[in-house]
Design a protein around this motif. Structure first.
Motif, short mmCIF file in Angstrom:
data_model
loop_
_atom_site.label_atom_id
_atom_site.label_comp_id
_atom_site.label_asym_id
_atom_site.label_seq_id
_atom_site.Cartn_x
_atom_site.Cartn_y
_atom_site.Cartn_z
N SER A 21 3.40 9.97 -2.75
CA SER A 21 2.31 8.99 -2.65
C SER A 21 2.89 7.59 -2.66
O SER A 21 3.95 7.36 -3.25
CB SER A 21 1.34 9.14 -3.83
N ALA A 23 1.32 3.73 -3.29
CA ALA A 23 0.23 2.80 -3.55
C ALA A 23 0.63 1.43 -3.03
O ALA A 23 1.69 0.91 -3.39
CB ALA A 23 -0.07 2.74 -5.04
N THR A 77 -3.64 3.89 -0.18
CA THR A 77 -2.56 4.81 -0.54
C THR A 77 -2.14 5.63 0.67
O THR A 77 -2.97 6.12 1.44
CB THR A 77 -3.00 5.75 -1.68
#
Length: 124
Positions: A21, A23, A77
């Motif tokens: 992931s 951000a 994201t």
């Protein structure tokens, strides 16, 4: 000011899966192309995947059919789903933002932004 923060790396056996992931700040997410590149020790940077202007995903030949890039616009994201991992996928994976998708998938011009990297280690 930290602009891109990756998470989700780790160690897996060959054939396993990981999900990365990233951000991002709203400014970067809204104004740049987002993608992933990786770098293994002693090797050049290798573009992995990018989401292009038409929303389509571009992949390196080495990961096609195994990796999937996606994004959640509401959360700013970016994700990279990695399946059927191989030992040769071992590298430091970076989230990146650039003015063109080809910058992220290439190995020349540096992306405008990149995260601190997250390690992915695949054992045989």
């Amino acid at each position: 000011q930290v602009q891109l923060v990756e998470s989700g790396g780790g160690s897996v056996q060959a054939g396993g899966s990981l999900r990365l992931s990233c951000a991002a700040s709203r400014y970067i997410f809204s104004n740049y192309y987002m993608g992933w590149f990786r770098q293994a020790p002693g090797k050049e940077r290798e573009g992995v995947a990018c989401i292009d202007s038409d929303g389509s995903a571009r992949y390196a030949d080495s990961v096609k059919g195994r990796f999937t890039i996606s994004q959640d616009n509401a959360k700013n994201t970016l994700y990279l789903e990695m399946n059927s991992l191989k030992p040769e996928d071992t590298a430091l994976y970076y989230c990146a933002a650039a003015v063109a998708c080809t910058i992220i998938t290439g190995s020349g011009v540096r992306p405008n932004y990149r995260g601190q990297g997250t390690q992915v280690t695949v054992s045989s």
